[in-house]
Design a protein around this motif. Sequence first.
Motif, PDB file in Angstrom:
ATOM      1  N   GLU A 133     -32.813  36.023   6.062  1.00  0.00           N
ATOM      2  CA  GLU A 133     -33.880  34.667   5.031  1.00  0.00           C
ATOM      3  C   GLU A 133     -33.960  35.602   3.602  1.00  0.00           C
ATOM      4  O   GLU A 133     -34.157  35.112   2.108  1.00  0.00           O
ATOM      5  CB  GLU A 133     -35.396  34.208   5.414  1.00  0.00           C
ATOM      6  N   GLU A 138     -24.321  28.194   8.052  1.00  0.00           N
ATOM      7  CA  GLU A 138     -24.582  26.999   9.465  1.00  0.00           C
ATOM      8  C   GLU A 138     -25.943  28.030   9.604  1.00  0.00           C
ATOM      9  O   GLU A 138     -26.895  27.393   9.028  1.00  0.00           O
ATOM     10  CB  GLU A 138     -23.871  27.137  10.986  1.00  0.00           C
ATOM     11  N   ALA A 139     -25.381  29.295   8.955  1.00  0.00           N
ATOM     12  CA  ALA A 139     -26.736  29.584   9.509  1.00  0.00           C
ATOM     13  C   ALA A 139     -27.807  30.065   7.832  1.00  0.00           C
ATOM     14  O   ALA A 139     -28.482  30.173   7.649  1.00  0.00           O
ATOM     15  CB  ALA A 139     -27.218  31.163   9.904  1.00  0.00           C
ATOM     16  N   THR A 198     -26.993  27.882   4.639  1.00  0.00           N
ATOM     17  CA  THR A 198     -27.027  26.991   4.339  1.00  0.00           C
ATOM     18  C   THR A 198     -28.561  25.787   4.064  1.00  0.00           C
ATOM     19  O   THR A 198     -28.824  26.173   2.924  1.00  0.00           O
ATOM     20  CB  THR A 198     -26.116  25.839   4.618  1.00  0.00           C
ATOM     21  N   PRO A 199     -28.853  26.207   5.651  1.00  0.00           N
ATOM     22  CA  PRO A 199     -30.851  25.630   5.216  1.00  0.00           C
ATOM     23  C   PRO A 199     -31.536  26.731   3.859  1.00  0.00           C
ATOM     24  O   PRO A 199     -32.699  26.401   3.882  1.00  0.00           O
ATOM     25  CB  PRO A 199     -31.253  25.609   6.404  1.00  0.00           C
ATOM     26  N   LEU A 200     -30.890  27.782   3.261  1.00  0.00           N
ATOM     27  CA  LEU A 200     -31.889  29.000   3.061  1.00  0.00           C
ATOM     28  C   LEU A 200     -31.954  28.509   1.346  1.00  0.00           C
ATOM     29  O   LEU A 200     -32.319  29.636   0.544  1.00  0.00           O
ATOM     30  CB  LEU A 200     -31.623  30.346   3.309  1.00  0.00           C
ATOM     31  N   GLN A 232     -30.488  26.951  -1.870  1.00  0.00           N
ATOM     32  CA  GLN A 232     -30.882  25.475  -3.023  1.00  0.00           C
ATOM     33  C   GLN A 232     -29.729  24.735  -3.887  1.00  0.00           C
ATOM     34  O   GLN A 232     -28.421  25.979  -4.267  1.00  0.00           O
ATOM     35  CB  GLN A 232     -31.829  25.253  -3.513  1.00  0.00           C
ATOM     36  N   LYS A 291     -24.658  18.823  -0.417  1.00  0.00           N
ATOM     37  CA  LYS A 291     -25.555  19.628  -0.581  1.00  0.00           C
ATOM     38  C   LYS A 291     -25.530  20.367  -1.672  1.00  0.00           C
ATOM     39  O   LYS A 291     -26.834  21.003  -2.315  1.00  0.00           O
ATOM     40  CB  LYS A 291     -25.694  20.435   0.611  1.00  0.00           C
TER      41      LYS A 291
END
Length: 625
Positions: free
Chosen positions: A220, A247-248, A250-252, A254, A280
């Motif tokens: 992060e 996978e780890a 991607t959510p972080l 934009q 995305k």
Amino acid sequence: MHPIVIMGVSGCGKTTVGQLVSRILSIPFFDADDFHPEANKQKMASGTPLNDQDRAPWLEDLSDLLAKNKGGMVLACSALKEDYRQILSAGITLNWIILHTEFEVIAERLNIRQDHFFDPSLLQSQFDTLESPDYGLQLDASQDPKILASQVAAACNHMGISDFGLIGLGVMGSNLALNLIDQGIQLSVYNRFSTDEAMVVPNFLKDQSLSQVLGFNQLESFVRSLRTPRKILIMVPAGKAIDSVLEAITPLLQPGDALIDGGNAHYKETSRRAQLMQGKSIAWMGCGVSGGREGARKGPSLMLGGDAGSAPGILKILAQIAAIDKAGAPCISFLGEGGAGHFVKMVHNGMEYAEMQLLAEVFDLLRPSLSYVEIEALFTKWNSGDSQSYLLGITSDILRTNSGNGYELDRIVDVAGSKGTGTWSAAAALELGIPATLLSSAVYARAISTFQDSRRSAEVSKQDLVKWDEETLEQLHSAYSFVRLINHIQGFQLINEACEQFQWTADLSEIARIWTEGCIIKSKLMEACQGWLAETSELVSNPRIRQELSNWEPDVAQCCQWGLQQRTPLSVINGAFNWWLAMNQADSPAKLIQAQRDYFGQHGYFRTDDPQRKVSFKWERTNGH
Ligand SMILES: NC(=O)C1=CN([C@@H]2O[C@H](COP(=O)(O)OP(=O)(O)OC[C@H]3O[C@@H](n4cnc5c(N)ncnc54)[C@H](OP(=O)(O)O)[C@@H]3O)[C@@H](O)[C@H]2O)C=CC1
Ligand SMILES: O=C(CO)[C@H](O)[C@H](O)COP(=O)(O)O
């Protein structure tokens, strides 16, 4: 940026971390201890704990200092009680950083510390006084100070600090990172954290200035440290590892950010990931990187593919670390959408396999009669002329490597490893219908080497050895040149077919150009290919090349015979010769195969007198069972 206050008990590292943060963010650093009135300092030095009354004027002064530096400063201050923190933050917003650690860790640190007025015996009172806040950034102070400073800087500077990110500090990643740093690119690096790998990032950062590179083992913070749109190069093994990073992370991210897989991923996987990320609005680029450790450090050859929109920004950064060709241009190119970059790198590796196998076969032919010194001298001579290549050069080095206690080569188990790209390139050639026989033979030769027990149980000694003299060695050299040329013809033919089938924009001459420096298959021949491919994409139809191959044909035939005579397996050399014979056979025996297919399966065939119409024949079984 709001002022940063790094707090914690004495010895937690707030001064060290604070100074580093101030350097990263180019903001002033202040140590709260320097603002104590002399009376307080003496009290502490004599081992007497300060009381709240002692601290009040000191905290007021610090609060004034923070208010004056609203634009950004770092203060290292114990700020143990909530009341103290309230005084410090009166009327201003502060970035609170809390460094936590165990009593024993600090006690040990303080015992070694000599240049500080704080008496270690006061530590317990510090821990007793500490009212840990439930706000701010809470960090484990036992971590490396450079990692802590990177995390603090990333958390406090919301604009991002670094222009480029790199994940995976293995052989390739760490050398690419050093290369990026050399080029003055502001970098953030990340390596996963586990007990075994805990020191990877600190070890990397040890000799680096944080004004050039920030280090993280927390994803992060790493992502937060990057300016948007983010550009992140991932150097981890293909397959599960790259998917777990994807996978780890991607959510972080934009929309607009770009990830570049610089590992040796399968091109179809790269296409799949690119599509997945398209949804995305995150670009997934596949970048073949060649040149091994040295190339990564000094300038690799880079084969970029993926999202065309993100390519220019990425090219601009990566061009700075790429090898430079003889005309002064960087050895990097955007080769097309999806898995184009990884496809080209895969074929590069297939060609690399064939070149390596060819050298192994030549060595194998020579070694029963010539010493390593003689073979090395021969290779060095070849390498001084038109046959010059990186792989030939390193092979000479290997043959020269003798510790005085014997050759290192003779200590190596004779089983070749492989990580996937060679096999994939052979499979791709089969799928695309291109007879890339040399890279396939090289893959099989490695596979055969793994049958060690079987090879040993059947060993037959070589008897009828070839007599090597100036003339026969020259013939061998011609055969070597012949096979290399065919390997290059086949490799480019495979890429050409893929470009047509997948509608990639890659230009073959440009691919040869980016392979003239930095990569494992760089050579004089590759430089020639660059010119030839600018004229025609089918090297085999170039009359000059055909003529050269025809001239060498008798020497290759001789070489194949030597292999048989000496019982030396020459799969790549024989493969090249057979390919050449078959490619020059006006009347191929394939007609018999067509007949057989039609005989047993009524598959039909085209007749020479009417090649457009498929017919079947009523074959009659007059013989056999
Ligand atoms: N070596 C070479 O000559 C070349 C290699 N390549 C390719 O580059 C890539 C990296 O190769 P190389 O540097 O040699 O490999 P290394 O084994 O030296 O390094 C691998 C890196 O990936 C990290 N890693 C491994 N598994 C995971 C995971 N599951 N999640 C997160 N990180 C992980 C490792 O971290 P940790 O330290 O924690 O284990 C390490 O930083 C590979 O795809 C390789 O095929 C491309 C060209 C040349
Ligand atoms: O990509 C590379 C060189 O270009 C790597 O070194 C790769 O590992 C070589 O392949 P293999 O390990 O299968 O021999």
